[in-house]
Design a protein around this motif. Structure first.
Motif, PDB file in Angstrom:
ATOM      1  N   ALA A 229       0.823  -1.214   0.000  1.00 64.13           N
ATOM      2  CA  ALA A 229       0.000   0.000   0.000  1.00 64.13           C
ATOM      3  C   ALA A 229       0.856   1.262   0.000  1.00 64.13           C
ATOM      4  CB  ALA A 229      -0.923  -0.009   1.217  1.00 64.13           C
ATOM      5  N   LEU A 230       2.044   1.175   0.611  1.00 60.61           N
ATOM      6  CA  LEU A 230       2.913   2.347   0.647  1.00 60.61           C
ATOM      7  C   LEU A 230       3.675   2.522  -0.659  1.00 60.61           C
ATOM      8  CD1 LEU A 230       4.431   2.012   4.243  1.00 60.61           C
ATOM      9  CD2 LEU A 230       2.739   3.679   3.477  1.00 60.61           C
ATOM     10  N   VAL A 231       4.040   1.413  -1.260  1.00 60.61           N
ATOM     11  CA  VAL A 231       4.921   1.463  -2.429  1.00 60.61           C
ATOM     12  C   VAL A 231       4.154   1.580  -3.746  1.00 60.61           C
ATOM     13  CG1 VAL A 231       6.566   0.089  -3.761  1.00 60.61           C
ATOM     14  CG2 VAL A 231       6.840   0.316  -1.303  1.00 60.61           C
ATOM     15  N   LEU A 232       3.031   0.883  -3.822  1.00 63.43           N
ATOM     16  CA  LEU A 232       2.310   0.841  -5.105  1.00 63.43           C
ATOM     17  C   LEU A 232       1.904   2.215  -5.636  1.00 63.43           C
ATOM     18  CD1 LEU A 232       0.109  -2.382  -5.087  1.00 63.43           C
ATOM     19  CD2 LEU A 232       2.109  -1.855  -6.475  1.00 63.43           C
ATOM     20  N   PRO A 233       1.367   3.112  -4.770  1.00 59.63           N
ATOM     21  CA  PRO A 233       0.997   4.416  -5.316  1.00 59.63           C
ATOM     22  C   PRO A 233       2.183   5.157  -5.928  1.00 59.63           C
ATOM     23  CG  PRO A 233       0.088   4.128  -3.129  1.00 59.63           C
ATOM     24  CD  PRO A 233       1.017   2.996  -3.360  1.00 59.63           C
ATOM     25  N   ARG A 234       3.387   4.897  -5.377  1.00 55.54           N
ATOM     26  CA  ARG A 234       4.572   5.600  -5.866  1.00 55.54           C
ATOM     27  C   ARG A 234       5.089   4.993  -7.160  1.00 55.54           C
ATOM     28  NH1 ARG A 234       8.927   5.829  -1.473  1.00 55.54           N
ATOM     29  NH2 ARG A 234       7.141   6.525  -0.268  1.00 55.54           N
ATOM     30  N   TYR A 235       5.197   3.638  -7.158  1.00 57.11           N
ATOM     31  CA  TYR A 235       5.809   2.984  -8.307  1.00 57.11           C
ATOM     32  C   TYR A 235       4.790   2.369  -9.262  1.00 57.11           C
ATOM     33  CZ  TYR A 235      10.040   3.584  -5.599  1.00 57.11           C
ATOM     34  OH  TYR A 235      11.068   4.126  -4.885  1.00 57.11           O
ATOM     35  N   GLY A 236       3.566   2.243  -8.774  1.00 56.25           N
ATOM     36  CA  GLY A 236       2.549   1.617  -9.603  1.00 56.25           C
ATOM     37  C   GLY A 236       2.314   2.380 -10.887  1.00 56.25           C
ATOM     38  N   LYS A 237       2.218   3.720 -10.759  1.00 56.96           N
ATOM     39  CA  LYS A 237       1.951   4.542 -11.941  1.00 56.96           C
ATOM     40  C   LYS A 237       3.107   4.434 -12.937  1.00 56.96           C
ATOM     41  CE  LYS A 237      -1.094   7.952  -9.874  1.00 56.96           C
ATOM     42  NZ  LYS A 237      -1.161   9.282  -9.261  1.00 56.96           N
ATOM     43  N   GLN A 238       4.344   4.468 -12.390  1.00 53.06           N
ATOM     44  CA  GLN A 238       5.512   4.343 -13.273  1.00 53.06           C
ATOM     45  C   GLN A 238       5.476   3.027 -14.023  1.00 53.06           C
ATOM     46  OE1 GLN A 238       9.165   4.857 -11.147  1.00 53.06           O
ATOM     47  NE2 GLN A 238       8.560   6.809 -10.277  1.00 53.06           N
ATOM     48  N   LEU A 239       5.100   1.984 -13.275  1.00 52.73           N
ATOM     49  CA  LEU A 239       5.052   0.648 -13.863  1.00 52.73           C
ATOM     50  C   LEU A 239       4.018   0.594 -14.982  1.00 52.73           C
ATOM     51  CD1 LEU A 239       6.518  -2.034 -13.180  1.00 52.73           C
ATOM     52  CD2 LEU A 239       4.434  -2.721 -11.983  1.00 52.73           C
ATOM     53  N   VAL A 240       2.839   1.151 -14.680  1.00 50.51           N
ATOM     54  CA  VAL A 240       1.760   1.152 -15.674  1.00 50.51           C
ATOM     55  C   VAL A 240       2.188   1.949 -16.904  1.00 50.51           C
ATOM     56  CG1 VAL A 240      -0.567   1.994 -16.143  1.00 50.51           C
ATOM     57  CG2 VAL A 240      -0.084   0.807 -14.000  1.00 50.51           C
ATOM     58  N   ARG A 241       2.853   3.115 -16.621  1.00 49.90           N
ATOM     59  CA  ARG A 241       3.287   3.966 -17.731  1.00 49.90           C
ATOM     60  C   ARG A 241       4.291   3.216 -18.617  1.00 49.90           C
ATOM     61  NH1 ARG A 241       5.262   8.715 -15.049  1.00 49.90           N
ATOM     62  NH2 ARG A 241       3.200   8.857 -14.146  1.00 49.90           N
ATOM     63  N   LYS A 242       5.207   2.504 -17.948  1.00 47.38           N
ATOM     64  CA  LYS A 242       6.210   1.744 -18.698  1.00 47.38           C
ATOM     65  C   LYS A 242       5.553   0.667 -19.547  1.00 47.38           C
ATOM     66  CE  LYS A 242      10.553   2.080 -16.190  1.00 47.38           C
ATOM     67  NZ  LYS A 242      11.438   1.431 -15.255  1.00 47.38           N
ATOM     68  N   MET A 243       4.566  -0.001 -18.892  1.00 46.43           N
ATOM     69  CA  MET A 243       3.891  -1.078 -19.618  1.00 46.43           C
ATOM     70  C   MET A 243       3.137  -0.514 -20.812  1.00 46.43           C
ATOM     71  SD  MET A 243       2.572  -3.246 -16.350  1.00 46.43           S
ATOM     72  CE  MET A 243       1.477  -4.332 -17.255  1.00 46.43           C
ATOM     73  N   LEU A 244       2.440   0.592 -20.576  1.00 45.18           N
ATOM     74  CA  LEU A 244       1.676   1.201 -21.668  1.00 45.18           C
ATOM     75  C   LEU A 244       2.616   1.708 -22.746  1.00 45.18           C
ATOM     76  CD1 LEU A 244      -1.122   3.135 -19.768  1.00 45.18           C
ATOM     77  CD2 LEU A 244      -1.326   1.031 -21.079  1.00 45.18           C
ATOM     78  N   GLY A 245       3.731   2.305 -22.285  1.00 45.31           N
ATOM     79  CA  GLY A 245       4.720   2.826 -23.224  1.00 45.31           C
ATOM     80  C   GLY A 245       5.271   1.707 -24.086  1.00 45.31           C
TER      81      GLY A 245
END
Lengths: 313, 270
Positions: free
Chosen positions: A292-308
């Motif tokens: 819960a602490l880490v996902l909001p920080r890195y989750g978006k980056q991860l999603v962006r990378k995946m989408l990218g």
């Protein structure tokens, strides 16, 4: 039904712990791990007083005061002796282990023939039901004692939440909130931020002590190990609460902490029912808070990378 | 009146990082005087302001405000008489709290915070009226978190908070330095307006020579922890930006000159 009633009751009791953690972590922005020792202190003090024959409400109030004293000591260690906040909490928490053993005289105090704080309400409910022992809710048999404890936990928690909300909107409460946000600004407004912090930690741990007292009365014992990992439990509940109601507004945040605790307790109960090894519970809780602490920080980056990645594929 | 005598402060004494930030500072600021402190980086301007505010205890010397020795008072106690605006627009307010909640703290600056509702209806009306004077349209956004405002708006509100209860001394620590030029000009004009209207005693640190010439009526020039020059009301009236820059240039050259060479030159050309 027993699972639901039990989860709600423990969830509501632990809401007091979550509200306490909310005060230290979210309002004061103070990483206070005294909580692990304070909940046991509250349970120990209440259990010993109950065994000695004191009234449950006296035991609960004494446990609250003991918790507040522990928070006060943590605050003093940090503000007057300039010990780092984490270390202040660790010192008091460690000391409380011995204090709790001293208070109880052994590692576990059972509460077999003592009255608990829900006894008066249980008496009233018993006169209202036919057999004097259980209610029937949607075809399920719920013992009067369980229902009384649930209602008492709800009433106490709701009263605490309402009082805290009112308090945080007062001049003093507003100053306390500002202390966590910006101590420099608070000092510039002529407020002693160190005293505010000590007071806030006393309030926070007082509520945790109260939670310990109620938990001991509900479970029927106080144990020196019962506080381990409770800080993580409180944090997990706050995070779930914030996911449910958002972060805006003090009132919503308090309600969120309560809802988060009850929901988390329900989830834990369901997970245990589905076969989760109780020994793994602390690990799963810690992993949940980590995510819960880490996902909001890195989750978006991860999603962006995946989408990218898909975009350029 | 602010009276500073022999004020000294050394950070990290006895270590390799030892820095003497203030040396024998003597300074008198009369009531109603608006003084600016200028100086190169590391000259001790902000340190002097922080010493007056009580952010740390000085090693030696005394600070007297309105006839009371405040040298030993903690920062929060001095704040009852001293209003402050910080360089960082985020430092003077609590970002997550609303405009109204921030201001109610300033409304009771130096008083005991009680158990009455902080943002009462009466307080809200008073806040609305005073915020309206800023002409920024913030009076309709009193419940918005202050963190949603621009740096200029926050700094204007911090200034309003610092002067809500007339302070005996207003400290401004490069309070326009972190703003864009337009906002900086707005806040500077507001500062001058409030100080003149309330006839405040103020001490402002600035890096802007333009501001130092235009805004205050007294200039204090610092270098290496010392006050090296003061321009009182009469001298200040005729001082220009070029004069201040030349003064700094002279100091810089003097620093570069080896003391033995300087003595030799002095003998040669005496």
């Amino acid at each position: 039904m027993t699972l639901v009633i039990g989860s709600f009751t423990i969830g509501l009791i632990l809401s007091l712990l979550s509200i306490g953690v909310f005060i230290s972590f979210r309002i004061l922005r103070f990483c206070d791990i005294t909580v692990d020792g304070t909940i046991t202190l509250g349970a120990s003090v209440a259990a010993v007083l109950l065994v000695q024959g004191h009234a449950p409400w006296v035991a609960t109030l004494a446990a609250t005061a003991a918790g507040a004293l522990a928070g006060f000591v943590t605050g003093i260690l940090h503000t007057r002796f300039r010990i780092q906040e984490i270390l202040s909490g660790i010192l008091v928490m460690t000391a409380l282990y011995s204090v709790n053993l001293r208070v109880m005289g052994r590692s576990n105090v059972p509460l077999l023939d003592t009255r608990d704080i829900a006894a008066p309400l249980a008496g009233v409910l018993a006169t209202l039901v036919e057999d004097g022992e259980a209610l029937h809710l949607a075809g399920w048999r719920v013992p009067v004692q369980d229902m009384a404890m649930l209602l008492t936990a709800f009433l106490v928690t709701a009263a605490v939440a309402w009082l805290l909300h009112r308090f945080l909107l007062t001049q003093f409460g507003t100053a306390m909130r500002a202390t966590g946000e910006n101590p420099q600004m608070v000092r510039a407004q002529g407020i002693n931020n160190q005293n505010m912090l000590v007071f806030g930690l006393a309030c926070s741990n007082g509520l945790v002590g109260m939670a310990g007292a109620l938990l001991a009365q509900y479970q029927g014992f106080a144990d020196v190990q019962m506080g381990i990992g409770m800080i993580v439990w409180g944090l997990a509940s706050i995070i779930i609460g914030e996911a449910l109601v958002g972060k805006t507004g003090v009132g919503l945040a308090i309600v969120g902490a309560m809802m988060g605790t009850v929901l988390f307790r329900l989830l834990v109960a369901i997970a245990l029912r589905w076969g989760l090894d109780p020994n793994d519970l602390k690990l799963v809780t810690a992993a949940f808070v980590f995510a819960a602490l880490v996902l909001p920080r890195y989750g978006k980056q991860l999603v962006r990378k995946m989408l990218g990645g898909r975009h350029y594929a | 009146m602010l009276k500073i005598r022999n004020l000294a402060k050394t950070f990290f004494p006895g270590t390799a990082n030892e820095v003497t930030a203030l040396r024998d500072i003597d300074l008198d600021i009369e009531d109603g005087c608006f003084a600016a402190i200028i100086g190169t980086n590391g000259s001790g301007k902000s340190t002097l302001l922080n010493a007056v505010a009580g952010a740390f205890q000085a090693d030696a010397g005394s600070i007297e405000l309105a006839g009371v020795d405040i040298t030993g008072q903690p920062e929060y106690r001095r704040a009852g008489q001293i209003g402050r605006v910080f360089q960082n627009p985020f430092a003077g307010t609590a970002a997550g709290m609303s405009i109204a909640e921030n201001i109610v703290l300033a409304m009771r600056r130096g008083q005991r915070q009680g158990l009455r509702r902080a943002v009462s209806r009466k307080a809200r009306e008073e806040i609305r009226a005073r915020v309206r004077t800023l002409n920024m349209g913030l009076e309709d956004r009193l419940d918005n978190p202050i963190g949603t405002l621009s740096g200029g708006q926050r700094q204007a509100l911090t200034l309003l908070m610092a002067t809500w209860q007339r302070p005996k001394l207003l400290l401004l620590d490069e309070h326009t330095a972190a703003l864009d030029p337009k906002s900086a000009a707005q806040v500077a004009a507001l500062t001058k307006e409030i100080i003149e209207r309330e006839n405040l005693t103020a001490l402002m640190v600035t890096h802007s020579m333009q501001q130092a010439v235009q805004l205050p009526d007294h200039i204090v020039m610092m270098h290496q922890g010392r006050i090296i020059e003061q321009y009182g009301a009469q001298r200040k009236a005729s001082v220009r930006v070029a004069d201040l820059l030349n003064a700094f240039d002279r100091v810089r050259r003097r620093d570069l000159l080896d003391p033995d060479v300087a003595a030799l030159l002095a003998r040669q050309y005496a």
